[in-house]
Structure formats: structure tokens, C-alpha cells
Design a protein around this motif. Structure first.
Motif, PDB file in Angstrom:
ATOM      1  N   ILE A  45       0.793  -1.161   0.347  1.00 41.45           N
ATOM      2  CA  ILE A  45       0.017   0.052  -0.096  1.00 41.45           C
ATOM      3  C   ILE A  45       0.745   1.520   0.092  1.00 41.45           C
ATOM      4  O   ILE A  45       0.645   2.201  -0.897  1.00 41.45           O
ATOM      5  N   VAL A  46       1.832   1.314   1.019  1.00 43.91           N
ATOM      6  CA  VAL A  46       2.822   2.480   0.970  1.00 43.91           C
ATOM      7  C   VAL A  46       3.537   2.821  -0.641  1.00 43.91           C
ATOM      8  O   VAL A  46       3.484   3.832  -0.890  1.00 43.91           O
ATOM      9  N   VAL A  47       3.918   1.654  -0.998  1.00 44.58           N
ATOM     10  CA  VAL A  47       4.745   1.793  -2.491  1.00 44.58           C
ATOM     11  C   VAL A  47       3.533   2.461  -3.684  1.00 44.58           C
ATOM     12  O   VAL A  47       4.072   3.203  -4.372  1.00 44.58           O
ATOM     13  N   LEU A  48       2.573   1.699  -3.495  1.00 44.51           N
ATOM     14  CA  LEU A  48       1.462   2.274  -4.549  1.00 44.51           C
ATOM     15  C   LEU A  48       0.928   3.465  -4.133  1.00 44.51           C
ATOM     16  O   LEU A  48       0.538   4.236  -5.459  1.00 44.51           O
ATOM     17  N   ILE A  49       0.430   3.830  -3.095  1.00 41.98           N
ATOM     18  CA  ILE A  49      -0.159   5.046  -2.693  1.00 41.98           C
ATOM     19  C   ILE A  49       0.773   6.165  -2.692  1.00 41.98           C
ATOM     20  O   ILE A  49       0.421   7.290  -3.701  1.00 41.98           O
ATOM     21  N   PHE A  50       1.783   6.251  -2.182  1.00 41.54           N
ATOM     22  CA  PHE A  50       2.773   7.150  -2.256  1.00 41.54           C
ATOM     23  C   PHE A  50       3.832   7.038  -3.142  1.00 41.54           C
ATOM     24  O   PHE A  50       4.977   6.561  -2.875  1.00 41.54           O
ATOM     25  N   GLU A  51       3.495   7.315  -4.297  1.00 44.03           N
ATOM     26  CA  GLU A  51       4.274   6.794  -5.621  1.00 44.03           C
ATOM     27  C   GLU A  51       5.669   7.313  -5.507  1.00 44.03           C
ATOM     28  O   GLU A  51       6.541   6.141  -5.909  1.00 44.03           O
ATOM     29  N   PHE A  52       6.053   8.358  -5.484  1.00 43.26           N
ATOM     30  CA  PHE A  52       7.674   8.629  -5.599  1.00 43.26           C
ATOM     31  C   PHE A  52       8.037   8.333  -4.318  1.00 43.26           C
ATOM     32  O   PHE A  52       9.227   8.233  -4.075  1.00 43.26           O
ATOM     33  N   ILE A  53       7.452   8.810  -3.127  1.00 43.99           N
ATOM     34  CA  ILE A  53       8.139   8.682  -1.747  1.00 43.99           C
ATOM     35  C   ILE A  53       8.073   6.988  -1.226  1.00 43.99           C
ATOM     36  O   ILE A  53       9.053   6.787  -0.419  1.00 43.99           O
ATOM     37  N   GLY A  54       6.935   6.546  -1.490  1.00 43.18           N
ATOM     38  CA  GLY A  54       6.839   5.234  -1.144  1.00 43.18           C
ATOM     39  C   GLY A  54       7.975   4.142  -1.148  1.00 43.18           C
ATOM     40  O   GLY A  54       8.618   3.678  -0.394  1.00 43.18           O
ATOM     41  N   PRO A  55       8.504   4.180  -2.560  1.00 38.40           N
ATOM     42  CA  PRO A  55       9.494   3.111  -2.870  1.00 38.40           C
ATOM     43  C   PRO A  55      10.826   3.569  -2.300  1.00 38.40           C
ATOM     44  O   PRO A  55      11.842   2.814  -1.648  1.00 38.40           O
ATOM     45  N   ILE A  56      10.988   4.795  -2.147  1.00 39.48           N
ATOM     46  CA  ILE A  56      12.279   5.401  -1.343  1.00 39.48           C
ATOM     47  C   ILE A  56      12.409   5.070   0.219  1.00 39.48           C
ATOM     48  O   ILE A  56      13.131   4.738   0.695  1.00 39.48           O
ATOM     49  N   VAL A  57      11.056   5.319   0.715  1.00 32.41           N
ATOM     50  CA  VAL A  57      10.748   5.108   2.214  1.00 32.41           C
ATOM     51  C   VAL A  57      10.834   3.533   2.130  1.00 32.41           C
ATOM     52  O   VAL A  57      11.947   3.001   3.351  1.00 32.41           O
ATOM     53  N   TYR A  58      10.696   2.693   1.401  1.00 33.15           N
ATOM     54  CA  TYR A  58      10.670   1.237   1.749  1.00 33.15           C
ATOM     55  C   TYR A  58      12.091   0.854   1.671  1.00 33.15           C
ATOM     56  O   TYR A  58      12.792   0.065   2.502  1.00 33.15           O
ATOM     57  N   PHE A  59      12.698   1.521   0.605  1.00 32.13           N
ATOM     58  CA  PHE A  59      14.278   0.852   0.358  1.00 32.13           C
ATOM     59  C   PHE A  59      15.112   1.467   1.571  1.00 32.13           C
ATOM     60  O   PHE A  59      16.243   0.915   1.738  1.00 32.13           O
ATOM     61  N   THR A  60      14.932   2.539   2.203  1.00 37.97           N
ATOM     62  CA  THR A  60      15.690   3.253   3.104  1.00 37.97           C
ATOM     63  C   THR A  60      15.127   2.667   4.596  1.00 37.97           C
ATOM     64  O   THR A  60      16.463   2.273   5.406  1.00 37.97           O
ATOM     65  N   ILE A  61      14.057   2.479   5.100  1.00 37.45           N
ATOM     66  CA  ILE A  61      13.697   1.961   6.554  1.00 37.45           C
ATOM     67  C   ILE A  61      12.942   0.881   6.406  1.00 37.45           C
ATOM     68  O   ILE A  61      12.880   0.258   7.491  1.00 37.45           O
ATOM     69  N   GLY A  62      12.223   0.239   5.250  1.00 35.86           N
ATOM     70  CA  GLY A  62      11.161  -0.787   5.569  1.00 35.86           C
ATOM     71  C   GLY A  62      11.933  -2.004   5.001  1.00 35.86           C
ATOM     72  O   GLY A  62      11.590  -3.194   5.825  1.00 35.86           O
ATOM     73  N   ARG A  63      13.016  -2.078   4.289  1.00 34.85           N
ATOM     74  CA  ARG A  63      13.658  -3.528   3.924  1.00 34.85           C
ATOM     75  C   ARG A  63      14.324  -3.991   5.026  1.00 34.85           C
ATOM     76  O   ARG A  63      15.032  -3.550   5.699  1.00 34.85           O
ATOM     77  N   GLY A  64      13.891  -5.185   5.188  1.00 34.54           N
ATOM     78  CA  GLY A  64      14.613  -5.911   6.171  1.00 34.54           C
ATOM     79  C   GLY A  64      16.088  -6.639   5.822  1.00 34.54           C
ATOM     80  O   GLY A  64      16.505  -6.489   4.707  1.00 34.54           O
ATOM     81  N   ASP A  65      16.562  -7.317   6.652  1.00 41.01           N
ATOM     82  CA  ASP A  65      17.974  -7.884   6.283  1.00 41.01           C
ATOM     83  C   ASP A  65      17.848  -9.099   5.553  1.00 41.01           C
ATOM     84  O   ASP A  65      16.741 -10.004   5.451  1.00 41.01           O
TER      85      ASP A  65
END
Length: 66
Positions: A45-65
Motif C-alpha cells: 500500500i505504501v509503495v502504490l499510494i505514495f508513488e515517488f516517496i513510497g519506494p524510497i521509504v521502503y528501500f531506506t527504512i522498510g527493507r529487512g535484512d
């Protein structure tokens, strides 16, 4: 309409980058089971709704090890 054609050289690369980031983030969300915060549905939902910021947020703080 002439104003839009002036900005197209700047808009088209941004759209391509946004689509590439969203696709890369969605593929990563769907393939990996662990995240630092939240769950798979929340990150989709974050990646699709917040289109430009969502993927950046996921790759910076959401992605696990890995």
C-alpha cells in the motif's frame, strides 16, 4: 498546451524513474518475507499510494535484512 511541451523533457525521466522504483520495490516486497517495520500488505500500500516517496521509504527504512 505549449507550457506542457516545454516541461516534457523533465517530466518524462521523472515518470520513468518513478515507475522503475515502484516496480523494483513491489518485486522486492513480494519476494522477501521479512521487513523492519510492518508487513507485506502495508508496504504494498505504501509503495502504490505514495508513488515517488513510497519506494524510497521502503528501500531506506522498510527493507529487512537479507
Amino acid at each position: 498546451m505549449s507550457n506542457l511541451s516545454e516541461y516534457l523533457p523533465f517530466i518524462i525521466p521523472l515518470v520513468i524513474i518513478e515507475i522503475a522504483l515502484a516496480v523494483a520495490a513491489l518485486i522486492h516486497v513480494l519476494k522477501h518475507p521479512n521487513y523492519r517495520f510492518g508487513n507485506k500488505v502495508m508496504w504494498i500500500i505504501v509503495v502504490l499510494i505514495f508513488e515517488f516517496i513510497g519506494p524510497i521509504v521502503y528501500f531506506t527504512i522498510g527493507r529487512g535484512d537479507e
